[in-house]
Structures are given as structure tokens and as C-alpha cells.
Design an enzyme around this catalytic site. Structure first.
Site, PDB file in Angstrom:
ATOM      1  N   MET A  36      28.907  93.263 -16.415  1.00  0.00           N
ATOM      2  CA  MET A  36      27.635  94.021 -16.703  1.00  0.00           C
ATOM      3  C   MET A  36      28.206  95.448 -16.865  1.00  0.00           C
ATOM      4  O   MET A  36      27.209  96.407 -17.103  1.00  0.00           O
ATOM      5  CB  MET A  36      26.854  94.018 -15.251  1.00  0.00           C
ATOM      6  N   GLY A  37      29.483  95.663 -17.202  1.00  0.00           N
ATOM      7  CA  GLY A  37      29.693  97.179 -17.637  1.00  0.00           C
ATOM      8  C   GLY A  37      30.043  97.864 -16.418  1.00  0.00           C
ATOM      9  O   GLY A  37      30.331  97.420 -15.480  1.00  0.00           O
ATOM     10  N   HIS A  43      37.267  95.041 -12.634  1.00  0.00           N
ATOM     11  CA  HIS A  43      37.177  94.421 -13.987  1.00  0.00           C
ATOM     12  C   HIS A  43      38.483  94.275 -14.822  1.00  0.00           C
ATOM     13  O   HIS A  43      38.780  93.294 -15.775  1.00  0.00           O
ATOM     14  CB  HIS A  43      36.165  95.154 -15.053  1.00  0.00           C
ATOM     15  N   GLN A  67      19.062  88.651 -13.332  1.00  0.00           N
ATOM     16  CA  GLN A  67      19.613  88.600 -12.016  1.00  0.00           C
ATOM     17  C   GLN A  67      19.157  89.754 -10.833  1.00  0.00           C
ATOM     18  O   GLN A  67      19.765  89.780  -9.680  1.00  0.00           O
ATOM     19  CB  GLN A  67      21.136  88.391 -12.180  1.00  0.00           C
ATOM     20  N   GLY A 153      35.710  87.596 -10.567  1.00  0.00           N
ATOM     21  CA  GLY A 153      36.322  88.267  -9.186  1.00  0.00           C
ATOM     22  C   GLY A 153      35.838  87.745  -8.117  1.00  0.00           C
ATOM     23  O   GLY A 153      34.751  87.254  -7.797  1.00  0.00           O
ATOM     24  N   GLN A 159      29.222  83.725  -6.066  1.00  0.00           N
ATOM     25  CA  GLN A 159      29.250  83.847  -7.375  1.00  0.00           C
ATOM     26  C   GLN A 159      30.116  82.768  -8.150  1.00  0.00           C
ATOM     27  O   GLN A 159      29.742  81.971  -9.051  1.00  0.00           O
ATOM     28  CB  GLN A 159      28.810  85.004  -8.319  1.00  0.00           C
TER      29      GLN A 159
HETATM   30  O1  PAF Z   1      29.586  89.770 -11.799  1.00  0.00           O
HETATM   31  C1  PAF Z   1      28.930  90.311 -12.799  1.00  0.00           C
HETATM   32  O2  PAF Z   1      29.147  91.188 -13.305  1.00  0.00           O
HETATM   33  C2  PAF Z   1      27.668  89.381 -13.152  1.00  0.00           C
HETATM   34  O3  PAF Z   1      27.078  88.615 -12.277  1.00  0.00           O
HETATM   35  C3  PAF Z   1      27.961  88.524 -14.449  1.00  0.00           C
HETATM   36  C4  PAF Z   1      29.146  87.361 -13.931  1.00  0.00           C
HETATM   37  C5  PAF Z   1      28.610  89.391 -15.655  1.00  0.00           C
HETATM   38  C6  PAF Z   1      26.686  87.873 -14.931  1.00  0.00           C
HETATM   39  O4  PAF Z   1      25.810  88.856 -15.273  1.00  0.00           O
END
Ligand code: PAF
Length: 288
Positions: A36-37, A43, A67, A153, A159
Site C-alpha cells: 500500500m506504499g 517492504h 480493507q 511480510g 494475512q
Molecule cells: O499488507 C498490505 O500492505 C496490504 O494488506 C496488501 C497485502 C498490499 C493488500 O492491500
């Protein structure tokens, strides 16, 4: 070497597909790093894992509105695309996919992907629509990019388990890989949300990870699970957190709650979420 100015950014699914198809025709393997940047070293560790194992790496930047629940931090979630693209170029990504909301969810979008059971406890118990938003967007990204491998991650451990289950259940032919959490020197797990913390909160924040580690050691040493998790919760509150959403011991593979360690259940994982000021932090550790 890829430079910031030469790292291509595509905004449409059609463009993404065109580029990936050309790589496929040339026999290249492809890794996908959904984000999500507001990129940090966590990341970039996913990007490094992908560039190390694939010929081409696609990173996505999309703050997915589906989300975030009502009253959550969608509005203030950090957005800094230029800096993110520069970091991705410096880490040898080959393509950035940064669609607008209307590209991902055009008018008339009506489909939601949900995963049962695994999404009901822990984060799912406190953020009711969160995982449906995650699994819907990640399904779309996986089908749009058709990568060989996708990287997530371990900080967002539930998740990762949910996405792995979803890809398996839907026969999505992408390997879902989990990468170890990257931490600050004092143990705080890197998160884009850490920048919401005031200096006082930042000083208290590592207590979450310290309490998890202490509880994991205690459980491995024979302390009853309920006693260790209650002590962990108390330690987090004593450090200045306002509330603890959960501090729980679960099976590592399907996140069933455990009230004692049993070798038949396989490895265990401790997971916690707690509020510090206006910030909600999550973390998890393996039970050794
Ligand atoms: O972990 C994240 O940054 C977000 O939940 C993802 C996997 C990019 C989905 O929007």
C-alpha cells in the site's frame, strides 16, 4: 541498473498485463510484491526476496479502501508515491503498478472474495470487513499480474495465512511466500503506521514485541498459556498502551487458539494487537 526515471509505472490492468505477457513470452519468471506504499525496509526486504528469485519483479502501490473499516485510518494513511518509486528503483524492481481506485473497482464492481474460519479471530474479530477487503484486492492483483511468486511480510501473519489459503482454495498458480519481519534496533516491527506515534509512544512501542517474546519463552518453558498471555497483556498495558485487542497463542498453520502446547498441533505462534494513542500496532512471534 534501473534508475528512478527509468522505472516504469503503469496505471492500468491492460498495461500491466501487456508487459507481463511480453516477459512471459521471453521465458522470464515474475515476482509480485503487493504494497500500500509508504515503503520501509520491511517492504524492501520483500522486493529483495523477489529480485533474488525471479527474473522480473512487479511492485504494486495501492491503498485499498476496501480493507479499511469505518473510522479507521484510510484518510491519513501515508501516501508518497515518488519516494516509493525511487526506493523501488534503488532495489531493482522492474515495474510499478499503481492503479487508481476506479481502475481496481470500476462502477458496477460487485464481487468480494472471502475466506472462512481463518479470518474470524484475531484481526478479523476486531476489524470485521478487513480480510474481505484484503482477499478481494489480493485476488485481483494475483490474477492481474499472474506472477510465479508473490511476497508478503510475516508481520501481518494472519494475512499471510489467509492469502496462502485463498490462493490454494482458488487454484491461483502463484506461490505465496512469507518473509521475516524487519525490526528496528529496539525490536519494534517496521510498519507504515509507526509514523503516527508521538516520541513518547515510540519509546513505549517496543514493549509489545518484548511482551510477546517473554510470553513465548515462558510458554516454551512450561508456563500455562493462559498465565503467560495474561502476563503479556499486563506488561503491554503497564508500558503505556491503552488497550490490548488480543494477546493469543495459536497454531502457526491454521491459527486455532491453543490453551496448551501439544506436539500434535504443530508449531505455535503468539499474536497480539494493542492500541497506543491513536495507533493500533500488531506483532507476532514464533513459540520456540
Ligand atoms: O499488507 C498490505 O500492505 C496490504 O494488506 C496488501 C497485502 C498490499 C493488500 O492491500
Amino acid at each position: 541498473m534501473t534508475t528512478p526515471s527509468s522505472l516504469p509505472i503503469v496505471r492500468s490492468v491492460a498495461d500491466l498485463r501487456g508487459r507481463v505477457a511480453a516477459w512471459r513470452r521471453a521465458g522470464r519468471s515474475i515476482g509480485l510484491v503487493p504494497t500500500m506504499g509508504a515503503l520501509h525496509a520491511g517492504h524492501l526486504a520483500l522486493v529483495a526476496a523477489s529480485t533474488g528469485a525471479n527474473d522480473r519483479t512487479v511492485a504494486t502501490i495501492f491503498v485499498n479502501p476496501k480493507q479499511f473499516g469505518a473510522g479507521e485510518d484510510l484518510g491519513r494513511y501515508p501516501r508518497r508515491e515518488a519516494a516509493d518509486v525511487a526506493a523501488l528503483a534503488g532495489h531493482h524492481a522492474d515495474l510499478v503498478f499503481a492503479p487508481a481506485v476506479a481502475e481496481m473497482y470500476p462502477d458496477g464492481h460487485r464481487t468480494t472474495v472471502t475466506v472462512a474460519e481463518l479470518t474470524e479471530g484475531l484481526e478479523g474479530g476486531h476489524r470485521p470487513d478487513h480480510f474481505a477487503g484484503v482477499t478481494t484486492v489480493v485476488t485481483k492483483l494475483l490474477l492481474q499480474a499472474l506472477a510465479d511468486r508473490a511476497y508478503f511480510g510475516e508481520k501481518d501473519y494472519q494475512q499471510l495465512m489467509v492469502i496462502r489459503r485463498m490462493a490454494r482454495d482458488l487454484d491461483i498458480p502463484t506461490d505465496i511466500l512469507g518473509i521475516a519481519t524487519v525490526r528496528e534496533a529496539d525490536g519494534l516491527a517496521l510498519s507504515s503506521r509507526n509514523e503516527y506515534l508521538t516520541p513518547t509512544e515510540r519509546a513505549a512501542a517496543p514493549a509489545l514485541q518484548q511482551a510477546l517474546r517473554q510470553a513465548a519463552r515462558a510458554i516454551a518453558g512450561g508456563t500455562p498459556v493462559g498465565e503467560a498471555t495474561a502476563a503479556g497483556t499486563a506488561a503491554v498495558l503497564a508500558a503505556g498502551f491503552q488497550s490490548v485487542d488480543y494477546f493469543a497463542c495459536c497454531t502457526a498453520h491454521d491459527l486455532r487458539p491453543l490453551d496448551r502446547l501439544d506436539p500434535n498441533d504443530g508449531p505455535a505462534r503468539l499474536l497480539a494487537a494493542a492500541r497506543l494513542g491513536t495507533t493500533r500496532l500488531i506483532d507476532n512471534v514464533a513459540v520456540p
